[in-house]
Write a protein that holds these residues in place. Structure first.
Motif, PDB file in Angstrom:
ATOM      1  N   ASP A   1       0.865  -1.180   0.000  1.00 27.46           N
ATOM      2  CA  ASP A   1       0.000   0.000   0.000  1.00 27.46           C
ATOM      3  C   ASP A   1       0.902   1.231   0.000  1.00 27.46           C
ATOM      4  O   ASP A   1       1.551   1.541   0.996  1.00 27.46           O
ATOM      5  CB  ASP A   1      -0.892  -0.028   1.251  1.00 27.46           C
ATOM      6  CG  ASP A   1      -1.800   1.193   1.360  1.00 27.46           C
ATOM      7  OD1 ASP A   1      -1.828   2.009   0.411  1.00 27.46           O
ATOM      8  OD2 ASP A   1      -2.477   1.333   2.394  1.00 27.46           O
TER       9      ASP A   1
ATOM     10  N   GLU B   1      -7.624   1.517  -3.367  1.00 36.20           N
ATOM     11  CA  GLU B   1      -7.479   1.441  -1.911  1.00 36.20           C
ATOM     12  C   GLU B   1      -8.829   1.220  -1.231  1.00 36.20           C
ATOM     13  O   GLU B   1      -8.894   0.712  -0.106  1.00 36.20           O
ATOM     14  CB  GLU B   1      -6.796   2.687  -1.338  1.00 36.20           C
ATOM     15  CG  GLU B   1      -7.456   3.996  -1.653  1.00 36.20           C
ATOM     16  CD  GLU B   1      -6.821   4.705  -2.842  1.00 36.20           C
ATOM     17  OE1 GLU B   1      -6.576   5.909  -2.740  1.00 36.20           O
ATOM     18  OE2 GLU B   1      -6.585   4.049  -3.870  1.00 36.20           O
TER      19      GLU B   1
ATOM     20  N   CYS C   1      -9.276  -2.516  -1.109  1.00 41.58           N
ATOM     21  CA  CYS C   1      -8.273  -3.126  -0.221  1.00 41.58           C
ATOM     22  C   CYS C   1      -8.508  -2.775   1.237  1.00 41.58           C
ATOM     23  O   CYS C   1      -8.339  -3.618   2.120  1.00 41.58           O
ATOM     24  CB  CYS C   1      -6.866  -2.719  -0.666  1.00 41.58           C
ATOM     25  SG  CYS C   1      -6.372  -3.476  -2.238  1.00 41.58           S
ATOM     26  N   HIS C   2      -8.922  -1.539   1.519  1.00 42.62           N
ATOM     27  CA  HIS C   2      -9.207  -1.168   2.910  1.00 42.62           C
ATOM     28  C   HIS C   2     -10.443  -1.899   3.420  1.00 42.62           C
ATOM     29  O   HIS C   2     -10.510  -2.266   4.598  1.00 42.62           O
ATOM     30  CB  HIS C   2      -9.369   0.344   3.045  1.00 42.62           C
ATOM     31  CG  HIS C   2      -8.090   1.056   3.301  1.00 42.62           C
ATOM     32  ND1 HIS C   2      -7.567   1.233   4.569  1.00 42.62           N
ATOM     33  CD2 HIS C   2      -7.187   1.603   2.460  1.00 42.62           C
ATOM     34  CE1 HIS C   2      -6.414   1.869   4.489  1.00 42.62           C
ATOM     35  NE2 HIS C   2      -6.162   2.103   3.218  1.00 42.62           N
TER      36      HIS C   2
ATOM     37  N   GLY D   1      -9.939  -4.328   6.344  1.00 37.13           N
ATOM     38  CA  GLY D   1     -10.686  -3.972   7.550  1.00 37.13           C
ATOM     39  C   GLY D   1     -11.501  -5.132   8.081  1.00 37.13           C
ATOM     40  O   GLY D   1     -11.531  -5.393   9.290  1.00 37.13           O
TER      41      GLY D   1
ATOM     42  N   ASP E   1     -11.375   5.698   7.135  1.00 35.31           N
ATOM     43  CA  ASP E   1      -9.937   5.701   6.859  1.00 35.31           C
ATOM     44  C   ASP E   1      -9.471   7.138   6.702  1.00 35.31           C
ATOM     45  O   ASP E   1      -9.953   7.853   5.823  1.00 35.31           O
ATOM     46  CB  ASP E   1      -9.629   4.905   5.592  1.00 35.31           C
ATOM     47  CG  ASP E   1      -8.159   5.013   5.196  1.00 35.31           C
ATOM     48  OD1 ASP E   1      -7.314   4.496   5.954  1.00 35.31           O
ATOM     49  OD2 ASP E   1      -7.855   5.624   4.159  1.00 35.31           O
TER      50      ASP E   1
ATOM     51  N   THR F   1      -9.184   2.877  10.123  1.00 34.63           N
ATOM     52  CA  THR F   1      -7.924   2.450   9.521  1.00 34.63           C
ATOM     53  C   THR F   1      -7.115   3.688   9.148  1.00 34.63           C
ATOM     54  O   THR F   1      -7.584   4.815   9.261  1.00 34.63           O
ATOM     55  CB  THR F   1      -8.163   1.575   8.272  1.00 34.63           C
ATOM     56  OG1 THR F   1      -8.863   2.346   7.283  1.00 34.63           O
ATOM     57  CG2 THR F   1      -8.970   0.335   8.603  1.00 34.63           C
ATOM     58  N   GLY F   2      -5.880   3.453   8.688  1.00 32.09           N
ATOM     59  CA  GLY F   2      -5.016   4.577   8.322  1.00 32.09           C
ATOM     60  C   GLY F   2      -4.105   4.987   9.464  1.00 32.09           C
ATOM     61  O   GLY F   2      -4.353   4.658  10.636  1.00 32.09           O
TER      62      GLY F   2
ATOM     63  N   SER G   1      -4.031  -1.205  12.203  1.00 38.14           N
ATOM     64  CA  SER G   1      -4.977  -0.374  11.446  1.00 38.14           C
ATOM     65  C   SER G   1      -4.321   0.329  10.263  1.00 38.14           C
ATOM     66  O   SER G   1      -4.915   0.456   9.189  1.00 38.14           O
ATOM     67  CB  SER G   1      -5.625   0.668  12.362  1.00 38.14           C
ATOM     68  OG  SER G   1      -6.678   0.104  13.117  1.00 38.14           O
TER      69      SER G   1
ATOM     70  N   ALA H   1      -4.123  -1.849   7.065  1.00 40.93           N
ATOM     71  CA  ALA H   1      -5.343  -2.468   6.531  1.00 40.93           C
ATOM     72  C   ALA H   1      -5.314  -2.585   5.012  1.00 40.93           C
ATOM     73  O   ALA H   1      -5.680  -3.618   4.446  1.00 40.93           O
ATOM     74  CB  ALA H   1      -6.574  -1.679   6.969  1.00 40.93           C
ATOM     75  N   GLY H   2      -4.875  -1.536   4.327  1.00 40.15           N
ATOM     76  CA  GLY H   2      -4.815  -1.568   2.868  1.00 40.15           C
ATOM     77  C   GLY H   2      -3.858  -2.619   2.359  1.00 40.15           C
ATOM     78  O   GLY H   2      -4.145  -3.334   1.378  1.00 40.15           O
TER      79      GLY H   2
END
Length: 256
Positions: A4, A76, A79-80, A84, A96, A209-210, A236, A239-240
């Motif tokens: 990511d 993304e 993917c998130h 997640g 995110d 996330t992020g 978190s 996550a991606g």
């Protein structure tokens, strides 16, 4: 492998058989830098695996299209959502907060159903927090600690980066304490993010996330704004990359 490549950091995860996490790493360098190369070297060194032994690589994130070593690129958002669900299980909403944008994802039955993005303005993003930290002359990594020291919340009413910066400078001139200003900044971010989450169709449980999820002040402010618990994980920020690695495994299964 899932990689990511965000605007401010690069993350990579190596999964074996789509289950076992062999390595995961984060490098504080994003798109347009050597971040992707560095994070791949780190996870390969950690496992002793050679690049040619990786069956499939999926790249996601802000810089995915400039990464030429991927077998496939994916958004993304997908993917998130997948990462997640992998990290948190049964969730209804993912928020995110990245370096350059905010995403609110509606998850139904483990799948991405709907999303909203704020990518036209820095308000509420990691970049917004970076600008505010610079004005306060503190490290962005210390914002969560400073928030915990606050006795009240300074009024930072604007969600616009430029106007919020002016409000912070004005608050400093009034001798309002830095912790109280930081709490006000976090509340401003939470207002912006919560608005996006509600518009996408807020459903609990809610996960975050992020990289900004590492800031407990933001998590607390968002919990107050949405009046619910926000699930966070030590992974978190990854996550991606987890989602990308899971998609890579699925591609391997298809091909075999």
């Amino acid at each position: 492998m899932g990689i990511d490549i965000g605007s401010t950091s690069s993350k990579a995860v190596i999964l074996k058989n789509g289950v076992d996490v062999l390595a995961k790493e984060v490098v504080s360098l994003g798109a347009g830098t050597t971040g992707a190369k560095q994070v791949i070297e780190l996870v390969l060194d950690k496992t002793g695996i050679k690049r040619e032994e990786i069956d499939y690589i999926v790249a996601t994130g802000y810089g995915r299209n400039s990464f030429k070593d991927a077998d496939k690129t994916m958004s993304e958002l997908s993917c998130h959502a997948k990462g997640g669900v992998y990290l948190f299980g049964d969730i209804g909403t993912i928020v995110d907060i990245g370096g350059q944008d905010i995403k609110a994802l509606a998850i139904r039955d483990g799948m991405l159903q709907n999303f909203l993005m704020n990518d036209k303005c820095a308000a509420g993003t990691g970049r917004f927090l970076e600008v505010m930290a610079n004005v306060l002359d503190v490290s962005i990594d210390d914002l969560g600690t400073l928030d915990a020291q606050a006795t009240e919340k300074a009024s930072i009413s604007s969600t616009c980066t430029v106007f919020a910066e002016s409000e912070v400078i004005s608050a400093l001139a009034k001798d309002i304490s830095i912790p109280n200003i930081v709490r006000g900044i976090h509340a401003s971010v939470a207002t912006k993010v919560a608005g996006l989450a509600r518009r996408v169709g807020l459903k609990k449980p809610v996960a975050m996330t992020g990289g900004v999820s590492k800031n407990p002040g933001i998590v607390r402010a968002l919990e107050n704004e949405l009046d619910c618990e926000i699930k966070v994980s030590k992974d978190s920020q990854l996550a991606g990359a987890f989602g990308a690695a899971l998609y890579a495994f699925e591609e391997c299964k298809k091909q075999s």
